[in-house]
Design an enzyme around this catalytic site. Sequence first.
Site, PDB file in Angstrom:
ATOM      1  N   LYS A 170     -13.900 -18.378 -17.073  1.00 60.44           N
ATOM      2  CA  LYS A 170     -15.190 -17.961 -17.266  1.00 60.44           C
ATOM      3  C   LYS A 170     -15.389 -17.775 -18.718  1.00 60.44           C
ATOM      4  O   LYS A 170     -15.059 -17.002 -19.453  1.00 60.44           O
ATOM      5  CB  LYS A 170     -15.641 -16.787 -16.639  1.00 60.44           C
ATOM      6  CG  LYS A 170     -17.117 -16.398 -16.400  1.00 60.44           C
ATOM      7  CD  LYS A 170     -18.043 -16.500 -17.555  1.00 60.44           C
ATOM      8  CE  LYS A 170     -17.810 -15.360 -18.405  1.00 60.44           C
ATOM      9  NZ  LYS A 170     -18.938 -15.417 -19.439  1.00 60.44           N
ATOM     10  N   GLU A 245      -6.801  -9.106 -24.970  1.00 58.99           N
ATOM     11  CA  GLU A 245      -6.785  -9.222 -26.382  1.00 58.99           C
ATOM     12  C   GLU A 245      -8.234  -8.677 -26.872  1.00 58.99           C
ATOM     13  O   GLU A 245      -9.221  -9.221 -26.517  1.00 58.99           O
ATOM     14  CB  GLU A 245      -6.838 -10.642 -26.677  1.00 58.99           C
ATOM     15  CG  GLU A 245      -5.408 -11.432 -26.507  1.00 58.99           C
ATOM     16  CD  GLU A 245      -4.343 -11.113 -27.333  1.00 58.99           C
ATOM     17  OE1 GLU A 245      -4.636 -10.510 -28.334  1.00 58.99           O
ATOM     18  OE2 GLU A 245      -3.186 -11.173 -26.990  1.00 58.99           O
ATOM     19  N   CYS A 279     -10.976 -11.652 -34.752  1.00 57.83           N
ATOM     20  CA  CYS A 279     -10.427 -10.510 -34.414  1.00 57.83           C
ATOM     21  C   CYS A 279      -9.450  -9.939 -35.288  1.00 57.83           C
ATOM     22  O   CYS A 279      -9.327  -8.513 -35.360  1.00 57.83           O
ATOM     23  CB  CYS A 279     -10.056 -10.397 -32.637  1.00 57.83           C
ATOM     24  SG  CYS A 279      -8.961 -11.634 -32.461  1.00 57.83           S
ATOM     25  N   GLU A 369     -14.931  -2.141 -35.643  1.00 58.71           N
ATOM     26  CA  GLU A 369     -14.911  -3.735 -35.670  1.00 58.71           C
ATOM     27  C   GLU A 369     -16.318  -4.215 -35.998  1.00 58.71           C
ATOM     28  O   GLU A 369     -17.138  -4.028 -35.293  1.00 58.71           O
ATOM     29  CB  GLU A 369     -14.316  -4.299 -34.478  1.00 58.71           C
ATOM     30  CG  GLU A 369     -14.365  -5.935 -34.787  1.00 58.71           C
ATOM     31  CD  GLU A 369     -13.674  -6.694 -33.755  1.00 58.71           C
ATOM     32  OE1 GLU A 369     -13.753  -6.161 -32.578  1.00 58.71           O
ATOM     33  OE2 GLU A 369     -12.444  -7.191 -33.851  1.00 58.71           O
TER      34      GLU A 369
HETATM   35  P1  NAP Z   1     -17.652  -9.551 -24.812  1.00 57.19           P
HETATM   36  O1  NAP Z   1     -18.918  -9.198 -24.360  1.00 57.19           O
HETATM   37  O2  NAP Z   1     -16.856  -8.595 -24.452  1.00 57.19           O
HETATM   38  O3  NAP Z   1     -17.603 -10.966 -24.305  1.00 57.19           O
HETATM   39  C1  NAP Z   1     -16.336 -11.533 -24.125  1.00 57.19           C
HETATM   40  C2  NAP Z   1     -16.202 -12.170 -22.736  1.00 57.19           C
HETATM   41  O4  NAP Z   1     -16.297 -11.367 -21.636  1.00 57.19           O
HETATM   42  C3  NAP Z   1     -17.318 -13.124 -22.411  1.00 57.19           C
HETATM   43  O5  NAP Z   1     -17.077 -14.261 -21.652  1.00 57.19           O
HETATM   44  C4  NAP Z   1     -18.365 -12.290 -21.744  1.00 57.19           C
HETATM   45  O6  NAP Z   1     -19.253 -12.999 -21.220  1.00 57.19           O
HETATM   46  C5  NAP Z   1     -17.343 -11.690 -20.828  1.00 57.19           C
HETATM   47  N1  NAP Z   1     -17.886 -10.428 -20.222  1.00 57.19           N
HETATM   48  C6  NAP Z   1     -18.890  -9.365 -20.581  1.00 57.19           C
HETATM   49  N2  NAP Z   1     -19.334  -8.685 -20.002  1.00 57.19           N
HETATM   50  C7  NAP Z   1     -18.346  -8.494 -18.835  1.00 57.19           C
HETATM   51  C8  NAP Z   1     -18.272  -7.839 -17.677  1.00 57.19           C
HETATM   52  N3  NAP Z   1     -18.793  -6.906 -17.559  1.00 57.19           N
HETATM   53  N4  NAP Z   1     -17.135  -8.293 -16.810  1.00 57.19           N
HETATM   54  C9  NAP Z   1     -16.496  -9.514 -16.980  1.00 57.19           C
HETATM   55  N5  NAP Z   1     -16.726 -10.337 -18.292  1.00 57.19           N
HETATM   56  C10 NAP Z   1     -17.443  -9.853 -19.126  1.00 57.19           C
HETATM   57  O7  NAP Z   1     -18.036  -9.561 -26.316  1.00 57.19           O
HETATM   58  P2  NAP Z   1     -19.168 -10.241 -27.125  1.00 57.19           P
HETATM   59  O8  NAP Z   1     -20.536  -9.408 -26.413  1.00 57.19           O
HETATM   60  O9  NAP Z   1     -19.267 -11.532 -27.110  1.00 57.19           O
HETATM   61  O10 NAP Z   1     -19.017  -9.544 -28.571  1.00 57.19           O
HETATM   62  C11 NAP Z   1     -19.059  -8.143 -28.823  1.00 57.19           C
HETATM   63  C12 NAP Z   1     -18.386  -7.541 -29.548  1.00 57.19           C
HETATM   64  O11 NAP Z   1     -16.920  -7.790 -29.067  1.00 57.19           O
HETATM   65  C13 NAP Z   1     -18.200  -8.240 -30.969  1.00 57.19           C
HETATM   66  O12 NAP Z   1     -18.953  -7.814 -31.988  1.00 57.19           O
HETATM   67  C14 NAP Z   1     -16.760  -7.961 -31.354  1.00 57.19           C
HETATM   68  O13 NAP Z   1     -16.539  -6.717 -32.199  1.00 57.19           O
HETATM   69  C15 NAP Z   1     -15.973  -8.234 -30.113  1.00 57.19           C
HETATM   70  N6  NAP Z   1     -15.551  -9.214 -30.082  1.00 57.19           N
HETATM   71  C16 NAP Z   1     -14.086  -9.457 -30.103  1.00 57.19           C
HETATM   72  C17 NAP Z   1     -13.301 -10.620 -30.030  1.00 57.19           C
HETATM   73  C18 NAP Z   1     -11.842 -10.884 -30.018  1.00 57.19           C
HETATM   74  O14 NAP Z   1     -11.366 -11.658 -30.246  1.00 57.19           O
HETATM   75  N7  NAP Z   1     -11.053  -9.607 -29.947  1.00 57.19           N
HETATM   76  C19 NAP Z   1     -14.025 -11.721 -29.385  1.00 57.19           C
HETATM   77  C20 NAP Z   1     -15.509 -11.616 -29.350  1.00 57.19           C
HETATM   78  C21 NAP Z   1     -15.864 -10.333 -29.409  1.00 57.19           C
HETATM   79  P3  NAP Z   1     -20.843 -13.378 -21.972  1.00 57.19           P
HETATM   80  O15 NAP Z   1     -20.339 -14.354 -22.861  1.00 57.19           O
HETATM   81  O16 NAP Z   1     -21.546 -13.833 -21.170  1.00 57.19           O
HETATM   82  O17 NAP Z   1     -21.216 -12.110 -22.799  1.00 57.19           O
END
Ligand code: NAP
Length: 462
Positions: A170, A245, A279, A369
């Site tokens: 996903k 991660e 990250c 972050e």
């Molecule tokens: P996120 O919501 O954690 O998204 C990561 C993945 O998880 C996406 O595929 C997302 O789908 C999915 N997801 C979201 N809610 C979920 C749930 N309840 N159950 C299962 N899967 C779920 O991150 P984001 O909203 O894209 O970014 C928010 C913040 O996260 C950023 O500002 C950053 O600080 C951090 N981040 C960290 C990394 C890293 O590499 N460590 C990467 C991205 C973001 P959707 O795409 O549909 O939301």
Amino acid sequence: MKAHDGIYLDGAWRPATGRDVIDVVNPVDEQLVGRVPAGGPEDVDAAVRAARAALPAWAATPPAERGAFLAALRDALAARQDEMAETITAELGSPLPFSQAVHAAVPIAVAGSYAELAATHAFEEKIGNSTVHMEPVGVVGAITPWNYPLHQIVAKVAPALAAGCTIVLKPAENTPLIAQLFAEAVHEAGLPAGVFNLVTGLGPVAGQALAEHPGVDLVSFTGSTAVGRQIAATAGAAIKKVALELGGKSANVILPGADLARAVNVGVANVMTNSGQTCSAWTRMLVHRDQYDEAVALAAAAAAKYGDRIGPVVSARQQRRVLGYIEQGVAEGARLVTGGPEAPRERGHWVSPTVFADVTPDMTIAQEEIFGPVLSILRYEDEDDALRIANGTVYGLAGAVWAGDEARAVAFARRMDTGQVDINGGRFNPQAPFGGYKQSGVGRELGAHGLTEYLQTKSLQF
Ligand code: NAP
Ligand code: MG
């Protein structure tokens, strides 16, 4: 951009059960670049069933043969390198040269590394009167983010395939087109039907259904700490393996005696790369008080030179979030030396490269972050103070140490609570284990360590 209107299930593109779609938007100018299905729980269920059905034969395929499939996958990716770079640029907004050199190139190298590891890894070990077999964990549910969208897919799918696992992916809703392109490469590589399946969709719908599905044996997640915590709780309740991660707030520690200009310039580049959406970015620069003003001036000049060459951030939501952090930095008393909370362009999701000086360890911008092109520069008194500051967040993903003397840098790095440290500008190694201490995550990706995450042991006694 090319977009499939189906999900990749059991070796073919098939219509999703619902009619919901995701609009993919170019962050540079907010133009629509494609539309993909938003899969639901029924699609996830069908994909997990396909992966389960494909598991016994794939798990029994000799590792060297799995390696040959991975070599074919690497070649299929390499043949599409330009298309991959253009796709990532269209949906993530990263400048094309960076998409080519990093977003498209690194996954090809990682796929190649697992082609080799599958063929050479010891899947069997003798311990006294036991033979220990390393067997695949089973069906993997992979949930990936948008910031290095292809790398994060390959860093899960390639080791899972090498281990003999089957997969349901996903990908992030912001970057589904590169995931579709990846599925095309898998198809072209001739992987048996059901071994890899792709369900595009929203996190709280498709992602959650995948994390909760009883047919999934291991959930591998990359993304925010908030969602990671939720996934770990769900997996824990089901006694399912989980790999996380998560975020970081990594320290770039410049010790007295280091090449200051180089350490600052590389440090600024590290943060601005990918518009700060990394990250492992060194978002806190730690400088000795005697060199502090000089470092701030160097950093401000280096950051200002980037202008809008860094590209926008991924979405309006991300832009609001990053600008909000910049406002908060100002409100908490940090000194803005370049950039700021005004969006530099009307259209698109742009943020100016921003540098804060006089940041203290307790400030929000020194703890959380931000995931944007924002650097915080902190002052330290001596090495112990620097170490306290470096280790003083909930995160521990990466970091850097610079010193005149390499042994001194290594000694400092060994005291850091973090999973990776680059010494005097050491290069990224796609085979070195990558992953976090503390709340930066659970488990490791890349190389042989990344492979063992997808294996479990069975001991036979004689
Ligand atoms: P996120 O919501 O954690 O998204 C990561 C993945 O998880 C996406 O595929 C997302 O789908 C999915 N997801 C979201 N809610 C979920 C749930 N309840 N159950 C299962 N899967 C779920 O991150 P984001 O909203 O894209 O970014 C928010 C913040 O996260 C950023 O500002 C950053 O600080 C951090 N981040 C960290 C990394 C890293 O590499 N460590 C990467 C991205 C973001 P959707 O795409 O549909 O939301
Ligand atoms: Mg999200």
